[in-house]
Design a protein around this motif. Structure first.
Motif, mmCIF file in Angstrom:
data_model
loop_
_atom_site.group_PDB
_atom_site.id
_atom_site.type_symbol
_atom_site.label_atom_id
_atom_site.label_comp_id
_atom_site.label_asym_id
_atom_site.label_seq_id
_atom_site.Cartn_x
_atom_site.Cartn_y
_atom_site.Cartn_z
ATOM 1 N N GLY A 1 -2.612 -9.571 0.434
ATOM 2 C CA GLY A 1 -1.411 -8.878 -0.043
ATOM 3 C C GLY A 1 -1.746 -7.485 -0.554
ATOM 4 N N TYR A 2 -2.778 -7.396 -1.398
ATOM 5 C CA TYR A 2 -3.197 -6.096 -1.906
ATOM 6 C C TYR A 2 -3.792 -5.229 -0.794
ATOM 7 C CZ TYR A 2 -2.628 -7.747 -6.727
ATOM 8 O OH TYR A 2 -2.129 -8.221 -7.915
ATOM 9 N N LEU A 3 -4.554 -5.837 0.097
ATOM 10 C CA LEU A 3 -5.194 -5.085 1.178
ATOM 11 C C LEU A 3 -4.159 -4.376 2.049
ATOM 12 C CD1 LEU A 3 -7.927 -4.424 2.576
ATOM 13 C CD2 LEU A 3 -7.498 -6.402 4.053
ATOM 14 N N LEU A 4 -3.063 -5.050 2.367
ATOM 15 C CA LEU A 4 -2.040 -4.442 3.210
ATOM 16 C C LEU A 4 -1.314 -3.298 2.506
ATOM 17 C CD1 LEU A 4 -0.457 -7.390 5.215
ATOM 18 C CD2 LEU A 4 -2.273 -5.817 5.884
ATOM 19 N N THR A 5 -1.432 -3.206 1.206
ATOM 20 C CA THR A 5 -0.896 -2.054 0.477
ATOM 21 C C THR A 5 -1.963 -0.978 0.327
ATOM 22 O OG1 THR A 5 0.718 -3.400 -0.693
ATOM 23 C CG2 THR A 5 0.138 -1.303 -1.712
ATOM 24 N N LEU A 6 -3.198 -1.400 0.072
ATOM 25 C CA LEU A 6 -4.289 -0.440 -0.121
ATOM 26 C C LEU A 6 -4.578 0.401 1.119
ATOM 27 C CD1 LEU A 6 -6.919 -2.507 -2.136
ATOM 28 C CD2 LEU A 6 -5.775 -0.430 -2.882
ATOM 29 N N LEU A 7 -4.621 -0.220 2.284
ATOM 30 C CA LEU A 7 -5.014 0.504 3.498
ATOM 31 C C LEU A 7 -4.104 1.698 3.801
ATOM 32 C CD1 LEU A 7 -6.166 -2.453 5.781
ATOM 33 C CD2 LEU A 7 -7.591 -0.852 4.471
ATOM 34 N N LEU B 1 -1.806 1.544 -7.786
ATOM 35 C CA LEU B 1 -0.516 1.459 -7.090
ATOM 36 C C LEU B 1 -0.306 0.077 -6.477
ATOM 37 C CD1 LEU B 1 -0.474 4.964 -5.382
ATOM 38 C CD2 LEU B 1 1.209 4.116 -7.029
ATOM 39 N N ALA B 2 -1.333 -0.468 -5.843
ATOM 40 C CA ALA B 2 -1.211 -1.793 -5.218
ATOM 41 C C ALA B 2 -0.938 -2.870 -6.269
ATOM 42 C CB ALA B 2 -2.475 -2.126 -4.427
ATOM 43 N N LEU B 3 -1.643 -2.796 -7.378
ATOM 44 C CA LEU B 3 -1.409 -3.765 -8.455
ATOM 45 C C LEU B 3 0.023 -3.659 -8.970
ATOM 46 C CD1 LEU B 3 -4.774 -3.481 -10.428
ATOM 47 C CD2 LEU B 3 -4.011 -5.419 -9.053
ATOM 48 N N ALA B 4 0.495 -2.429 -9.173
ATOM 49 C CA ALA B 4 1.858 -2.223 -9.668
ATOM 50 C C ALA B 4 2.899 -2.649 -8.647
ATOM 51 C CB ALA B 4 2.054 -0.753 -10.040
ATOM 52 N N ALA B 5 2.613 -2.410 -7.374
ATOM 53 C CA ALA B 5 3.596 -2.683 -6.328
ATOM 54 C C ALA B 5 3.732 -4.156 -5.999
ATOM 55 C CB ALA B 5 3.226 -1.908 -5.057
ATOM 56 N N ASP B 6 2.623 -4.893 -6.007
ATOM 57 C CA ASP B 6 2.624 -6.221 -5.397
ATOM 58 C C ASP B 6 2.405 -7.410 -6.322
ATOM 59 O OD1 ASP B 6 3.052 -5.069 -2.913
ATOM 60 O OD2 ASP B 6 0.929 -4.939 -2.451
ATOM 61 N N THR B 7 1.908 -7.203 -7.517
ATOM 62 C CA THR B 7 1.494 -8.339 -8.343
ATOM 63 C C THR B 7 2.626 -9.333 -8.618
ATOM 64 O OG1 THR B 7 -0.289 -7.057 -9.332
ATOM 65 C CG2 THR B 7 0.438 -9.020 -10.533
ATOM 66 N N GLY C 1 7.546 -2.205 -9.020
ATOM 67 C CA GLY C 1 7.220 -3.001 -7.843
ATOM 68 C C GLY C 1 6.956 -2.103 -6.649
ATOM 69 N N HIS C 2 7.557 -2.447 -5.532
ATOM 70 C CA HIS C 2 7.327 -1.700 -4.291
ATOM 71 C C HIS C 2 7.799 -0.249 -4.393
ATOM 72 C CE1 HIS C 2 6.343 -1.526 -0.060
ATOM 73 N NE2 HIS C 2 7.457 -0.866 0.130
ATOM 74 N N ALA C 3 8.671 0.045 -5.340
ATOM 75 C CA ALA C 3 9.158 1.418 -5.511
ATOM 76 C C ALA C 3 8.016 2.386 -5.804
ATOM 77 C CB ALA C 3 10.187 1.477 -6.642
ATOM 78 N N VAL C 4 6.948 1.915 -6.445
ATOM 79 C CA VAL C 4 5.852 2.823 -6.806
ATOM 80 C C VAL C 4 5.061 3.305 -5.600
ATOM 81 C CG1 VAL C 4 5.641 1.869 -9.141
ATOM 82 C CG2 VAL C 4 4.142 1.029 -7.344
ATOM 83 N N VAL C 5 5.143 2.625 -4.463
ATOM 84 C CA VAL C 5 4.413 3.081 -3.276
ATOM 85 C C VAL C 5 5.337 3.689 -2.227
ATOM 86 C CG1 VAL C 5 2.478 1.503 -3.572
ATOM 87 C CG2 VAL C 5 4.410 0.805 -2.160
ATOM 88 N N HIS C 6 6.631 3.673 -2.495
ATOM 89 C CA HIS C 6 7.586 4.185 -1.508
ATOM 90 C C HIS C 6 7.310 5.630 -1.121
ATOM 91 C CE1 HIS C 6 11.330 4.411 0.692
ATOM 92 N NE2 HIS C 6 11.550 5.559 0.096
#
Length: 178
Positions: free
Chosen positions: A84-90, A105-111, A169-174
């Protein structure tokens, strides 16, 4: 705008520090006080993809090895968080975000999303009699696994909608998806 100015602006945008998420800056993306169902479903599907990879891999490995339910769930959860984190990190790394910023960002977006999905999908797997003990060639195993991921999506989407509407959540990586 000069090439140097454009480069400096890109460096600033992709620094170690996540972008601010105030209401005014993100209301045009649906992240002010109200997020769309489409945005929430998209964020949930993104998260579900990583969770599903980890969940399936974890349950396949543990089932093949004949592990107990507790060990099976533990491996599935660890791998779900990893993927889950990997697919946000890459994508964040590809966008030029440094490792420390990308991890934050990944921690904030997906946890929160991953936690909810893991509780729901493992709960469904455990609740269906015989699903955790079923073999990899069993329709019970694969049917329950598919059902568990579907239920996790249904439960998590409205929660993600609410979280995204709060600018979290996901808003932080948008901002990095463009």
């Amino acid at each position: 705008m000069t090439e140097q100015h454009r480069h400096d602006q890109m460096e600033h945008e992709h620094s170690e520090h996540p972008p601010a998420l105030d209401h005014a800056a993100h209301s045009h993306h649906g992240f002010g006080t109200k997020a769309s169902w489409r945005t929430a479903a998209s964020a949930t599907l993104h998260c579900l993809t990583g969770c599903a990879i980890g969940e399936v891999l974890g349950l396949v490995i543990s089932t093949a090895l004949g592990w107990t339910t507790g060990l099976s769930v533990a491996l599935a959860v660890v791998l779900a968080f990893f993927f889950g984190y990997l697919l946000t990190l890459l994508p964040l790394r590809k966008a030029g975000v440094g490792w420390a910023g990308a991890i934050k960002l990944a921690l904030a977006a997906d946890t929160v999303s991953i936690i909810i999905m893991e509780i729901v999908d493992n709960g469904v797997m455990i609740a269906i009699p015989g699903a955790m003990a079923a073999t990899l060639t069993s329709a019970l195993f694969w049917g329950t696994l598919a059902l568990s991921l579907f239920v996790a999506f249904l439960v998590t989407t409205p929660i993600n909608k609410w979280i995204i509407g709060k600018g979290k959540g996901h808003a932080v990586v948008h901002a990095y998806h463009h």
